[in-house]
Structure formats: C-alpha cells, structure tokens
Scaffold this motif. Structure first.
Motif, short mmCIF file in Angstrom:
data_model
loop_
_atom_site.label_atom_id
_atom_site.label_comp_id
_atom_site.label_asym_id
_atom_site.label_seq_id
_atom_site.Cartn_x
_atom_site.Cartn_y
_atom_site.Cartn_z
N ALA A 1 -6.18 -3.75 -4.07
CA ALA A 1 -6.24 -4.80 -3.06
C ALA A 1 -6.59 -6.11 -3.75
O ALA A 1 -7.42 -6.13 -4.65
N GLU B 1 0.81 -1.22 0.00
CA GLU B 1 0.00 0.00 0.00
C GLU B 1 0.84 1.27 0.00
O GLU B 1 0.38 2.32 -0.43
N ARG B 2 2.08 1.18 0.46
CA ARG B 2 2.96 2.36 0.46
C ARG B 2 3.45 2.69 -0.94
O ARG B 2 3.76 3.83 -1.23
N LEU C 1 -6.75 2.54 -3.60
CA LEU C 1 -5.58 1.68 -3.69
C LEU C 1 -5.98 0.27 -4.10
O LEU C 1 -7.09 -0.18 -3.79
N CYS D 1 1.67 1.53 -3.88
CA CYS D 1 0.55 1.58 -4.81
C CYS D 1 0.14 3.02 -5.11
O CYS D 1 -0.01 3.84 -4.20
#
Length: 75
Positions: A36, A11-12, A34, A14
């Motif tokens: 997933a 997630e950092r 984001l 994306c």
C-alpha cells in the motif's frame, strides 16, 4: 513534468513480496500482506519509479496528476 504523481497499487495483482517497501520504505508499506502506498499523491521521486519497475507483477502504477500519463512501470 508535474509537481505531483498519483501512486496506486492494484490489490488484485499484488503478491505481497515487499520489494516496493524494501526499495522505497518512505513510500510503501505492507498491510495485511499486500503493498500500500503511504500517500496517494506524492512529489516525484526516482525511488518510486524504481519500486514500481521492480514489482514482479506490475501491480504499482505511477501517473502524472496533470495529464494522467503513465510514469511507471516503464513499458
């Protein structure tokens, strides 16, 4: 080859481009802008590799659950 793969999205890293969701909508979706994975552990599928390799920031990691070998992104 393993019967299952582990799919993770950093997630950092994306950027939320949605390329993965467009490439493999049965495996990825956007949540709060984001990417997933729809499932953390999946049966091997070439479309998952395509999605990981198409990520512009290499935020998607696909690993073999048997030996933790990196499947994608390709080096």
């Amino acid at each position: 080859m393993s019967a299952t793969w582990r799919v993770e999205v950093d997630e950092r890293r994306c950027m939320g481009t949605g390329i993965c969701a467009g490439t493999a909508p049965e495996h990825f979706h956007l949540v709060a802008g984001l990417s997933a994975p729809l499932a953390d552990v999946v049966a091997p599928a070439e479309v998952i590799v395509d999605a990981a390799n198409s990520c512009p920031v290499e935020a998607i990691m696909v690993r073999d659950t048997t030996d933790d070998r990196l499947i994608a992104p390709e080096e």
